[in-house]
Design a protein around this motif. Structure first.
Motif, PDB file in Angstrom:
ATOM      1  N   LEU A 112      16.285  13.969  17.098  1.00  0.00           N
ATOM      2  CA  LEU A 112      17.393  14.928  16.937  1.00  0.00           C
ATOM      3  C   LEU A 112      18.737  14.205  16.995  1.00  0.00           C
ATOM      4  O   LEU A 112      19.644  14.495  16.207  1.00  0.00           O
ATOM      5  CB  LEU A 112      17.336  16.016  18.019  1.00  0.00           C
ATOM      6  CG  LEU A 112      16.164  16.982  17.959  1.00  0.00           C
ATOM      7  CD1 LEU A 112      16.192  17.933  19.161  1.00  0.00           C
ATOM      8  CD2 LEU A 112      16.189  17.798  16.667  1.00  0.00           C
ATOM      9  N   ILE A 163      21.595  14.090  14.076  1.00  0.00           N
ATOM     10  CA  ILE A 163      22.994  14.483  14.316  1.00  0.00           C
ATOM     11  C   ILE A 163      23.929  13.324  13.949  1.00  0.00           C
ATOM     12  O   ILE A 163      24.937  13.525  13.266  1.00  0.00           O
ATOM     13  CB  ILE A 163      23.194  14.936  15.782  1.00  0.00           C
ATOM     14  CG1 ILE A 163      22.457  16.263  16.018  1.00  0.00           C
ATOM     15  CG2 ILE A 163      24.671  15.064  16.138  1.00  0.00           C
ATOM     16  CD1 ILE A 163      22.351  16.700  17.478  1.00  0.00           C
ATOM     17  N   ILE A 188      28.983  21.529  18.263  1.00  0.00           N
ATOM     18  CA  ILE A 188      27.517  21.569  18.322  1.00  0.00           C
ATOM     19  C   ILE A 188      27.148  22.236  19.648  1.00  0.00           C
ATOM     20  O   ILE A 188      27.432  21.695  20.724  1.00  0.00           O
ATOM     21  CB  ILE A 188      26.898  20.152  18.255  1.00  0.00           C
ATOM     22  CG1 ILE A 188      27.373  19.406  17.002  1.00  0.00           C
ATOM     23  CG2 ILE A 188      25.366  20.235  18.286  1.00  0.00           C
ATOM     24  CD1 ILE A 188      26.957  17.932  16.962  1.00  0.00           C
ATOM     25  N   VAL A 196      24.560  23.293  22.376  1.00  0.00           N
ATOM     26  CA  VAL A 196      23.255  22.805  22.838  1.00  0.00           C
ATOM     27  C   VAL A 196      22.670  23.808  23.829  1.00  0.00           C
ATOM     28  O   VAL A 196      23.241  24.066  24.890  1.00  0.00           O
ATOM     29  CB  VAL A 196      23.382  21.411  23.492  1.00  0.00           C
ATOM     30  CG1 VAL A 196      22.027  20.939  24.019  1.00  0.00           C
ATOM     31  CG2 VAL A 196      23.939  20.407  22.485  1.00  0.00           C
ATOM     32  N   CYS A 216      21.959  23.506  18.291  1.00  0.00           N
ATOM     33  CA  CYS A 216      20.856  22.607  18.615  1.00  0.00           C
ATOM     34  C   CYS A 216      20.107  23.211  19.792  1.00  0.00           C
ATOM     35  O   CYS A 216      20.703  23.446  20.847  1.00  0.00           O
ATOM     36  CB  CYS A 216      21.411  21.231  18.986  1.00  0.00           C
ATOM     37  SG  CYS A 216      20.154  20.062  19.537  1.00  0.00           S
ATOM     38  N   TYR A 230      19.271  22.266  14.595  1.00  0.00           N
ATOM     39  CA  TYR A 230      18.487  21.156  15.154  1.00  0.00           C
ATOM     40  C   TYR A 230      17.550  21.733  16.208  1.00  0.00           C
ATOM     41  O   TYR A 230      18.002  22.222  17.233  1.00  0.00           O
ATOM     42  CB  TYR A 230      19.403  20.114  15.800  1.00  0.00           C
ATOM     43  CG  TYR A 230      20.471  19.593  14.852  1.00  0.00           C
ATOM     44  CD1 TYR A 230      20.159  18.624  13.889  1.00  0.00           C
ATOM     45  CD2 TYR A 230      21.770  20.084  14.900  1.00  0.00           C
ATOM     46  CE1 TYR A 230      21.121  18.168  13.011  1.00  0.00           C
ATOM     47  CE2 TYR A 230      22.742  19.622  14.023  1.00  0.00           C
ATOM     48  CZ  TYR A 230      22.403  18.677  13.078  1.00  0.00           C
ATOM     49  OH  TYR A 230      23.364  18.221  12.205  1.00  0.00           O
TER      50      TYR A 230
END
Ligand code: IMP
Ligand code: MG
Length: 187
Positions: A30, A34, A107, A109, A137, A154
């Motif tokens: 991952l 990215i 991004i 997470v 993600c 992701y």
């Protein structure tokens, strides 16, 4: 090398679902994905990685070390009301980001997308702050429980409809520190 702690698996209320080795391999992939996707940005200092407290902390810590670009790390704290194992869809921000994300490449997470309510709320909230781009993600996805259509840019692993713990995920705030992901037996 010191070995990871040996959990007494037979006496614990969970069994291993994804090993520490499998997690490490997937997290590295991952991170590489990215890195490749954001490589063409002219100003990479505009990347903001937002961890959703507390479940994403261990995943984020491992992931960002596989992202070969300058990033800014931030966190957001949220709580969803209701039963700990059932998402109500009502989400409250308990700790906001430390800086604005306007014009930034964000991004988000997350540890897990379960019903999808939490991530849906968060992504909608972040979009109103006018980031340059926003991607998601998530380490885990439980498609059987989906109540929202969530695009995960992701994704680590798709898992069955079981309650999981470890590698950041908890049950009643316990077991976040397991080096692997286990499922709660009977769940
Ligand atoms: P949602 O149902 O997608 O809104 O998920 C809400 C939150 O519930 C996630 O961010 C996790 O913190 C938590 N959660 C959902 N499923 C599990 C699980 O299997 N183990 C631990 N936490 C979970
Ligand atoms: Mg969470």
């Amino acid at each position: 090398m010191v070995s990871p702690p040996a959990w007494n698996r037979s006496s614990e209320p969970f069994a291993e679902l994804i090993s520490a080795q499998a997690i490490a391999a997937r997290v590295a992939e991952l991170g590489a994905q990215i890195t490749a996707d954001y490589a063409q940005l002219s100003r990479t200092s505009d990347i903001v990685v937002v961890g959703v407290l507390k479940g994403s902390v261990i995943f984020l810590a491992d992931l960002v070390r596989h992202v070969a670009a300058p990033i800014f790390v931030d966190f957001i704290g949220i709580s969803s009301y209701g039963d700990a194992t059932l998402s109500s869809g009502v989400v409250q921000i308990t700790q906001d980001l430390s800086r604005p994300i306007e014009g930034k490449h964000v991004i988000v997470v997350e540890d897990i997308v379960d019903t999808g309510h939490t991530v849906h709320y968060l992504m909608e909230n972040f979009r109103t702050r006018r980031p340059a781009s926003i991607k998601l993600c998530a380490l885990l996805h439980k498609p059987d429980r989906a109540e929202r259509d969530i695009k995960i840019d992701y994704l680590g692993f798709t898992i069955p409809n079981k309650f999981v713990v470890g590698y950041g995920l908890d049950i009643a705030q316990q077991f976040r520190n397991l080096p692997f992901i286990g499922y709660v037996q009977g769940s």
